[in-house]
Design a protein around this motif. Structure first.
Motif, PDB file in Angstrom:
ATOM      1  N   SER A   1       0.848  -1.186   0.000  1.00 14.93           N
ATOM      2  CA  SER A   1       0.000   0.000   0.000  1.00 14.93           C
ATOM      3  C   SER A   1       0.882   1.234   0.000  1.00 14.93           C
ATOM      4  N   GLY A   2       0.248   2.395  -0.127  1.00 18.01           N
ATOM      5  CA  GLY A   2       0.968   3.660  -0.126  1.00 18.01           C
ATOM      6  C   GLY A   2       1.310   4.125  -1.531  1.00 18.01           C
ATOM      7  N   GLY A   3       1.676   5.394  -1.615  1.00 17.33           N
ATOM      8  CA  GLY A   3       2.104   5.940  -2.893  1.00 17.33           C
ATOM      9  C   GLY A   3       1.036   5.905  -3.962  1.00 17.33           C
ATOM     10  N   ASP A   4      -0.235   5.919  -3.568  1.00 20.18           N
ATOM     11  CA  ASP A   4      -1.350   5.803  -4.515  1.00 20.18           C
ATOM     12  C   ASP A   4      -1.236   4.548  -5.368  1.00 20.18           C
ATOM     13  N   GLY A   5      -0.558   3.538  -4.833  1.00 21.96           N
ATOM     14  CA  GLY A   5      -0.419   2.277  -5.554  1.00 21.96           C
ATOM     15  C   GLY A   5       0.676   2.248  -6.583  1.00 21.96           C
ATOM     16  N   SER A   6       1.368   3.355  -6.801  1.00 26.55           N
ATOM     17  CA  SER A   6       2.418   3.380  -7.820  1.00 26.55           C
ATOM     18  C   SER A   6       3.620   2.566  -7.362  1.00 26.55           C
ATOM     19  N   PRO A   7       4.381   1.982  -8.297  1.00 22.70           N
ATOM     20  CA  PRO A   7       5.552   1.177  -7.910  1.00 22.70           C
ATOM     21  C   PRO A   7       6.598   2.013  -7.186  1.00 22.70           C
ATOM     22  N   VAL A   8       7.386   1.379  -6.338  1.00 29.62           N
ATOM     23  CA  VAL A   8       8.532   2.061  -5.744  1.00 29.62           C
ATOM     24  C   VAL A   8       9.593   2.229  -6.822  1.00 29.62           C
ATOM     25  N   PRO A   9      10.559   3.127  -6.645  1.00 23.26           N
ATOM     26  CA  PRO A   9      11.591   3.328  -7.668  1.00 23.26           C
ATOM     27  C   PRO A   9      12.288   2.022  -8.050  1.00 23.26           C
ATOM     28  N   ASN A  10      12.572   1.868  -9.331  1.00 26.43           N
ATOM     29  CA  ASN A  10      13.294   0.725  -9.906  1.00 26.43           C
ATOM     30  C   ASN A  10      12.482  -0.563  -9.936  1.00 26.43           C
TER      31      ASN A  10
END
Length: 211
Positions: free
Chosen positions: A54-63
């Motif tokens: 969860s978190g980050g509006d569901g966007s992937p973490v860097p890389n």
């Protein structure tokens, strides 16, 4: 910080994997195989890894290509399992998810219950990874410039019920014209009756003639 498993008859090296600090899944493949090739007396484990659900509006973490969702978390962790499973000479010794007793993203606090934690649904990735058959789906080899690589006519498959290893026939797709004309890396793929396989071929310069 790196962590080592207890010493066995074979020394072991521990490698962390968090995409925001350690790069893409392909970078993990490269690092693990480089370590295994450089230090042939060692087994290598991924001693610390996690991924948020969860978190980050569901966007992937860097890389990372995986979204911050339950399914994305499961896919990210399973990809680390795959990297360890595919190591050269079967040198991967395991994967440890960090950290199973506190605030890390594989677990979440239970609302209204202090100091009580539960796994995200993606923890089922561990049960799902108990496959009936495990295919050696990646082969690493090398050839010199201008020469066709020698690819195996079969790859290994483990049947988990009785720990037997059998061969699965494979016919590789032909290399593109000129694929080995210069140094570099060439990828060859094919589909067997048990799933896809990939050969990663390092094309190296010819040795200089010595008088």
């Amino acid at each position: 910080m790196r962590h080592r498993l207890p010493r066995t008859t074979t020394p072991s090296h521990g490698q962390e994997k968090y995409p925001e600090w350690h790069g893409t899944p392909e970078a993990l493949d490269h690092n693990l195989n480089t370590i295994a090739t450089t230090y042939p007396d060692y087994e290598v484990d991924v001693a610390e890894t996690a991924y948020p659900a969860s978190g980050g509006d569901g966007s992937p973490v860097p890389n990372s290509p995986y979204p911050r969702t339950i399914q994305g978390q499961a896919d990210a962790i399973q990809r680390v399992f795959q990297a360890a499973n595919d190591m050269v000479d079967n040198r991967g010794s395991g994967v440890l998810v960090w950290e199973p007793a506190g605030y890390q993203p594989m677990f979440r606090a239970v609302p209204g219950l202090a100091n009580t934690w539960e796994p995200h649904a993606s923890i089922n990735v561990f049960n799902a990874s108990r496959a009936k058959h495990i295919l050696q789906d990646t082969v690493y080899t090398a050839t010199v410039v201008g020469a066709a690589p020698r690819l195996p006519s079969s790859i290994r498959m483990l049947t988990t019920a009785d720990d037997t290893i059998t061969g699965v026939p494979v016919r590789w797709k032909p290399l593109p014209p000129g694929a080995t004309d210069k140094p570099g890396e060439v990828t060859v793929t094919w589909m067997t009756g048990k799933g896809p396989v990939t050969a990663v071929v390092d094309v190296v310069p010819k040795a200089a003639n010595r008088s």
